[in-house]
Every structure is written in C-alpha cells, then in structure tokens.
Design a protein around this motif. Structure first.
Motif, PDB file in Angstrom:
ATOM      1  N   PRO A   1      39.453 -29.368  -8.327  1.00  0.00           N
ATOM      2  CA  PRO A   1      40.209 -29.197  -9.582  1.00  0.00           C
ATOM      3  C   PRO A   1      41.440 -30.091  -9.686  1.00  0.00           C
ATOM      4  CG  PRO A   1      40.552 -27.313  -8.124  1.00  0.00           C
ATOM      5  CD  PRO A   1      39.522 -28.159  -7.475  1.00  0.00           C
ATOM      6  N   GLU A   2      41.913 -30.656  -8.576  1.00  0.00           N
ATOM      7  CA  GLU A   2      43.087 -31.541  -8.615  1.00  0.00           C
ATOM      8  C   GLU A   2      43.002 -32.534  -7.465  1.00  0.00           C
ATOM      9  OE1 GLU A   2      46.167 -28.515  -6.390  1.00  0.00           O
ATOM     10  OE2 GLU A   2      45.836 -28.250  -8.545  1.00  0.00           O
TER      11      GLU A   2
ATOM     12  N   GLY B   1      51.097 -40.156  -6.586  1.00  0.00           N
ATOM     13  CA  GLY B   1      50.741 -39.596  -7.890  1.00  0.00           C
ATOM     14  C   GLY B   1      49.906 -38.339  -7.697  1.00  0.00           C
ATOM     15  N   PHE B   2      49.684 -37.625  -8.786  1.00  0.00           N
ATOM     16  CA  PHE B   2      48.931 -36.374  -8.723  1.00  0.00           C
ATOM     17  C   PHE B   2      48.354 -36.103 -10.112  1.00  0.00           C
ATOM     18  CE2 PHE B   2      48.622 -31.756  -9.188  1.00  0.00           C
ATOM     19  CZ  PHE B   2      47.952 -31.398  -8.017  1.00  0.00           C
ATOM     20  N   ILE B   3      47.113 -35.635 -10.156  1.00  0.00           N
ATOM     21  CA  ILE B   3      46.524 -35.328 -11.464  1.00  0.00           C
ATOM     22  C   ILE B   3      45.549 -34.150 -11.331  1.00  0.00           C
ATOM     23  CG2 ILE B   3      44.574 -36.962 -11.241  1.00  0.00           C
ATOM     24  CD1 ILE B   3      45.019 -37.603 -14.265  1.00  0.00           C
ATOM     25  N   LYS B   4      45.504 -33.303 -12.372  1.00  0.00           N
ATOM     26  CA  LYS B   4      44.562 -32.181 -12.413  1.00  0.00           C
ATOM     27  C   LYS B   4      43.341 -32.587 -13.238  1.00  0.00           C
ATOM     28  CE  LYS B   4      47.763 -28.340 -11.814  1.00  0.00           C
ATOM     29  NZ  LYS B   4      48.195 -27.039 -12.326  1.00  0.00           N
ATOM     30  N   ARG B   5      42.234 -31.906 -12.984  1.00  0.00           N
ATOM     31  CA  ARG B   5      41.000 -32.248 -13.688  1.00  0.00           C
ATOM     32  C   ARG B   5      41.151 -32.064 -15.199  1.00  0.00           C
ATOM     33  NH1 ARG B   5      35.692 -29.067 -12.173  1.00  0.00           N
ATOM     34  NH2 ARG B   5      35.783 -30.205 -10.209  1.00  0.00           N
ATOM     35  N   GLU B   6      41.901 -31.005 -15.632  1.00  0.00           N
ATOM     36  CA  GLU B   6      42.106 -30.769 -17.081  1.00  0.00           C
ATOM     37  C   GLU B   6      42.817 -31.957 -17.719  1.00  0.00           C
ATOM     38  OE1 GLU B   6      43.246 -28.385 -14.815  1.00  0.00           O
ATOM     39  OE2 GLU B   6      41.419 -27.183 -14.984  1.00  0.00           O
ATOM     40  N   GLU B   7      43.832 -32.480 -17.016  1.00  0.00           N
ATOM     41  CA  GLU B   7      44.584 -33.624 -17.561  1.00  0.00           C
ATOM     42  C   GLU B   7      43.690 -34.854 -17.618  1.00  0.00           C
ATOM     43  OE1 GLU B   7      48.702 -36.143 -16.756  1.00  0.00           O
ATOM     44  OE2 GLU B   7      48.122 -34.566 -15.341  1.00  0.00           O
ATOM     45  N   PHE B   8      42.854 -35.035 -16.586  1.00  0.00           N
ATOM     46  CA  PHE B   8      41.915 -36.166 -16.552  1.00  0.00           C
ATOM     47  C   PHE B   8      40.947 -36.087 -17.734  1.00  0.00           C
ATOM     48  CE2 PHE B   8      37.649 -37.519 -14.709  1.00  0.00           C
ATOM     49  CZ  PHE B   8      37.825 -38.855 -15.017  1.00  0.00           C
TER      50      PHE B   8
ATOM     51  N   VAL C   1      20.950 -39.141 -13.938  1.00  0.00           N
ATOM     52  CA  VAL C   1      21.094 -40.083 -12.815  1.00  0.00           C
ATOM     53  C   VAL C   1      22.246 -41.047 -13.121  1.00  0.00           C
ATOM     54  CG1 VAL C   1      18.652 -39.978 -12.159  1.00  0.00           C
ATOM     55  CG2 VAL C   1      19.410 -41.700 -13.793  1.00  0.00           C
ATOM     56  N   GLY C   2      22.530 -41.919 -12.180  1.00  0.00           N
ATOM     57  CA  GLY C   2      23.601 -42.908 -12.372  1.00  0.00           C
ATOM     58  C   GLY C   2      24.872 -42.483 -11.671  1.00  0.00           C
ATOM     59  N   SER C   3      25.654 -43.481 -11.282  1.00  0.00           N
ATOM     60  CA  SER C   3      26.841 -43.226 -10.454  1.00  0.00           C
ATOM     61  C   SER C   3      27.910 -42.406 -11.170  1.00  0.00           C
ATOM     62  CB  SER C   3      27.432 -44.559  -9.983  1.00  0.00           C
ATOM     63  OG  SER C   3      27.738 -45.374 -11.094  1.00  0.00           O
ATOM     64  N   ALA C   4      27.978 -42.492 -12.512  1.00  0.00           N
ATOM     65  CA  ALA C   4      29.027 -41.765 -13.246  1.00  0.00           C
ATOM     66  C   ALA C   4      28.562 -40.411 -13.754  1.00  0.00           C
ATOM     67  CB  ALA C   4      29.512 -42.614 -14.422  1.00  0.00           C
ATOM     68  N   SER C   5      27.323 -40.038 -13.414  1.00  0.00           N
ATOM     69  CA  SER C   5      26.772 -38.777 -13.930  1.00  0.00           C
ATOM     70  C   SER C   5      27.361 -37.553 -13.231  1.00  0.00           C
ATOM     71  CB  SER C   5      25.251 -38.771 -13.758  1.00  0.00           C
ATOM     72  OG  SER C   5      24.918 -38.822 -12.379  1.00  0.00           O
ATOM     73  N   ARG C   6      28.191 -37.787 -12.203  1.00  0.00           N
ATOM     74  CA  ARG C   6      28.754 -36.660 -11.437  1.00  0.00           C
ATOM     75  C   ARG C   6      30.012 -36.073 -12.087  1.00  0.00           C
ATOM     76  NH1 ARG C   6      27.189 -40.796  -7.950  1.00  0.00           N
ATOM     77  NH2 ARG C   6      25.485 -40.259  -6.549  1.00  0.00           N
ATOM     78  N   VAL C   7      30.530 -36.720 -13.136  1.00  0.00           N
ATOM     79  CA  VAL C   7      31.736 -36.229 -13.812  1.00  0.00           C
ATOM     80  C   VAL C   7      31.417 -34.880 -14.469  1.00  0.00           C
ATOM     81  CG1 VAL C   7      33.426 -36.700 -15.634  1.00  0.00           C
ATOM     82  CG2 VAL C   7      32.588 -38.579 -14.215  1.00  0.00           C
ATOM     83  N   PRO C   8      32.093 -33.787 -14.076  1.00  0.00           N
ATOM     84  CA  PRO C   8      31.756 -32.446 -14.599  1.00  0.00           C
ATOM     85  C   PRO C   8      31.790 -32.348 -16.124  1.00  0.00           C
ATOM     86  CG  PRO C   8      33.275 -32.275 -12.740  1.00  0.00           C
ATOM     87  CD  PRO C   8      33.176 -33.718 -13.064  1.00  0.00           C
ATOM     88  N   ALA C   9      32.749 -33.029 -16.762  1.00  0.00           N
ATOM     89  CA  ALA C   9      32.849 -32.966 -18.232  1.00  0.00           C
ATOM     90  C   ALA C   9      31.598 -33.539 -18.892  1.00  0.00           C
ATOM     91  CB  ALA C   9      34.088 -33.731 -18.698  1.00  0.00           C
TER      92      ALA C   9
END
Length: 499
Positions: A279-280, A296-303, A338-346
């Motif tokens: 989550p962060e 730096g620091f970032i949360k998944r919601e902000e991302f 499939v694909g390298s960017a398919s892992r992004v939860p959003a």
C-alpha cells in the motif's frame, strides 16, 4: 533446423525455442530470461543487452533504447516527438524525413538508423539462441504490435535481414499470446465458440484482442490498441512527481542532468513494482545530483490519483474491441491479462469492473509472446511436427487502391477513384483481384482507407502499371492481383491483360 521465436519489446526481449518436448525460454549469458533491448556504444566496443544496460547509467547519451518506438516512423510524427523528450540520446531528422540516431563510437560521432540498431539487438538475440541450441539460427518468428504500419513491418524485416535471420512470419503479439494459450487446452469446445479477451499492457502500449476458440483452431475476432499507454507512462508520472518534489525540497533539478534522470527513472520503475504489492513505498537515492542524498515516500492512493489521466484511457480500447467483435460483455467467457504493466492494481480493478469478471493470469505475463512466436514458427517449419492447430488471423486496418484516369481511358473524367480491397478484419494471408479497363500506363496507390487509429500517412506504396502490348480491343480488361502476405504487408503482385 532451428525453430525460434523472438519477442523484441520496448524495454526487454525474450527468446523461446521449440524442442521435441515443448517450448523453452532461453537463458542469456547472465542466466537471465529477459535481455534488455539496449545498445551502448563505447570508446573501444559496443555493448548489447545486459552489458548495454549495465553501461547505460555511466554513458546515457550513447545508450540507445526504446528502439521499438522509433523504427519505421517519420521524424515529424507527434508521438515520436513526445517520446524523444524523455530519451537521453540525440535524434535528428535525416534527409529522407526519418529519424537518425547520433552516438559516439570508437572515438568519433556516428549516425545510425533505427533499423540498424534493431538489427544489432536481433543479432544479439540470435547469438543467445545459437549458443543454447548449438546450431545455426536462420528461420524464426518475430512478434510485432498489431498497430505496426506497412513501413514498420518492412523495417523489422530489414533489421532481421541485417541480423542474418529469415522470419517465416511477423505475428501480432496478442495473436501469439492467444496461440500460446489455446494450443495446450484440451477442453476446447467442438461447436460452441469459447471467446477470450487478451489484454496486453506492455512497457509502452496497450493491445486488446478478442479471440474465439474451437477444438483445433483459433479465430481472431477483433484487435484494438492504445499506442501510448503502458508501464513507462506510470514511471513517467512518478518521475515528474518526484522531480518536482526534489526541486522544491533539495533545490536540485534532475531534468537538467541526464545521468540523474536515468537513476530517478530506474528508481521510479522499482517503486511502481513495490506499489503493486504494497500500500505504500519509500524512495531513497544516494548522491542523486550535486552530492545530495534524496528521500521520498508515496502511498498507492496518491499514485493512483496522479495516474488518473492514464487510467481513464484504459476503457476505450476495451470498448472498441468488443464493438469490432460484435460481442456483448457477457459473451466474453474469460479475460486473460499479460504484459509487464498488467500488475498495476488500479488497472486490474478497471478490467474487473468492465468485464464483470476477475481477469486471469494463467500464462507468464512476460514470456507468453515469445512462446507463441516459437509455436507459430514450429507450425510453419516443415521439419517440426506440431499438434494440428489452425490460426485464423485478421488484419486490423482497411486497405484500398486509388488511381486516376487520363484521357479517353478515364472513368469519371480523370477524377481520383478508390476501391476497398482488404476491409478491416480481412483474413491474413489473402489475395484479391481487381479489374481495370485501361490501355495506357497508369499509376496505382496502395493506401490505408482510415488512418484515424494509425496516425500515419495514408499512402503505403505506389505502383506504375504498363506499358501495354498493342491490343485490338478498345476496352481491354486488366486483372491486377493484390496480396496481403503473412507479415501483414500489402503489395501488387501481378497485372495481366485479357481482350
């Protein structure tokens, strides 16, 4: 004879070979399954692949990457101009209107075309396959994005020739994925069609394909894509976010320093992967610039908030693919991602909401294209026995012929005439015959009927047909044969006159 499949990506490449017991992904010299698509030019030699990636941080201006975005495109292409802003090496317009890459090699500045650089990358992949097989590699199958134009497809074939390869087929990446998925399934229906949506979100682009499976065959129902929606867009959002943050907090501007930019981009890519599972996430880089350590620091919601403009574009290719296939959401039985960017939860959340079902991951997200390419190569190879499996591919763009009449021959008084030869979704390969009534030399343009998705010049090629033998008939019939080959390249093959 070797049976090899190459998946050359925007960021990394994978080589797969067919053996008697199945498909293997080949390890490179560093025992890694993925090889970076980078060529780094040095003072004494060039470094390709993993060695090139290791040298790129120290030598960014001579490290050529993301070649898939440059090949076969005009320098004035607005999409190419956007890409060039984030690339550390120098690219200028050549005399023919296409990009030229500048790099310092062996102590002097040299220029290379994107095709030459891709030839070097393919040569490296070829050597990886040859070391593994202990045999010469010539015949192969290469995966390409569905949105590649005729020019881009020809450029890939030219690069393969430079590398000493003979591609039996340039296969669409999503089709290769569908083949790798379907050929091993033993429970495919005899009569009812199993519809599967394949969503491939790679480093730089998103492709969607809806395929229909029956026992022993695969039919591509629709293709759609977004050429600029991929993992690197999420990296860029994080990069811009932290570049602005560090400028404010540490008074350093990484945009002015090529090496600092590369290090921050690499860190942002790792951060994105951490956020996919957590989550962060923290970001720490030592001596980023001006001998300053940064945090730096970032949360998944902000991302997800800062990525909102990218995520809003995901639905359009999905809607288009469904519309072109003539299916409702409930008619799609499964969704494979499939694909390298398919892992992004959003991204997965959007797919789940759209299709009303959880996307599945039954295949290796990075290796499925290379495996499908090797399977297609095995199917086309005369020396390899493969289970009977038919691939019915479709061409994603409509292609037409246009010509002008002249003098007494002209129909409609010399006005431009056009005839659709290959409609959208036409099977690959295909041959069509077009009849003309001509008795003097004329020219025919082969062109895309609709370039709204392509964002490329409509004209593909021009052919001059003639001169004609003396014929008694006033209106001789001329039969012109137009071929759409396995690679998705259109050409006029022959013209014959009959009285």
């Amino acid at each position: 004879m070797s049976v090899v499949g190459f998946d050359f990506g925007n960021e990394s490449c994978i080589v797969a070979v067919a053996r008697q017991r199945g498909i293997d992904v080949v390890l490179n010299d560093e025992s890694k399954r993925e090889t970076p698509a980078i060529v780094c030019f040095g003072e004494k030699q060039r470094f390709i692949g993993t060695a090139g990636a290791a040298s790129s941080t120290m030598n960014p201006k001579n490290s050529i990457s993301q070649i898939k975005r440059l090949i076969g495109r005009q320098f004035s292409d607005p999409e190419l101009q956007r890409d060039l802003k984030s690339l550390p090496f120098n690219v200028t317009e050549g005399p023919d209107g296409y990009p030229l890459i500048h790099a310092r090699y062996l102590g002097e500045m040299r220029t290379f075309t994107p095709t030459q650089i891709l030839g070097m990358v393919l040569l490296n992949l070829k050597s990886i396959a040859e070391k593994n097989l202990n045999a010469a590699v010539v015949d192969c199958c290469i995966g390409i994005p569905v949105y590649f134009t005729d020019l881009q497809r020809r450029a890939v074939l030219d690069a393969a020739t430079i590398a000493g390869l003979h591609p039996l087929r340039l296969i669409h990446e999503t089709t290769a994925t569908a083949l790798a998925y379907g050929i091993y399934k033993t429970d495919l229906p005899e009569n009812d069609q199993l519809n599967v949506a394949f969503v491939d979100i790679g480093h730089a682009s998103m492709q969607v394909c809806i395929a229909g499976f029956k026992k022993g065959q695969l039919t591509i129902l629709a293709h759609s894509f977004d050429r600029s929606l991929g993992g690197r867009d999420f990296d860029e959002v994080l990069f811009q976010h932290f570049a602005a943050k560090f400028k404010e907090e540490y008074k350093i501007d990484v945009l002015q320093n090529a090496r600092a930019s590369i290090r921050l981009r690499t860190a942002c890519e790792k951060l994105k992967k951490i956020l996919s599972a957590n989550p962060e996430a923290p970001l720490n880089i030592e001596c980023l610039m001006d001998e300053k350590d940064v945090r730096g620091f970032i949360k998944r919601e902000e991302f997800e908030q800062i990525s909102a403009p990218i995520l809003q574009r995901v639905k359009r290719p999905l809607e288009k693919a469904l519309a072109d296939a003539g299916l409702a959401v409930e008619n799609v039985h499964m969704v494979e991602v499939v694909g390298s960017a398919s892992r992004v939860p959003a991204m997965l959340k959007i797919l789940t909401e759209f299709f009303g079902k959880e996307p599945r991951r039954t295949m290796n997200a990075s290796e499925c294209v290379a495996r499908g390419c090797a399977l297609e190569c095995a199917i086309l190879s005369p020396t390899f026995k493969v289970r009977e499996f038919q691939v019915n591919e479709s061409f994603p763009f409509p292609v037409s012929l246009s010509w002008k009449g002249s003098g007494p021959d002209s129909q409609a008084g010399g006005a431009e005439q056009q005839q659709l030869v290959f409609p959208k979704g036409n099977p690959i390969p295909s041959i069509k015959a077009v009849t003309f009534h001509k008795s003097s030399t004329f020219t025919v343009d082969v062109q895309y009927s609709d370039v709204s998705d392509l964002q490329a010049p409509p004209k593909i090629s021009t052919y001059t047909i003639g001169p004609f033998p003396t014929i008694r008939s006033e209106r001789p019939k001329l039969k012109v044969k137009v071929r759409l080959n396995l690679h998705g390249i259109v050409s006029i093959e022959s013209a014959t006159v009959s009285c």
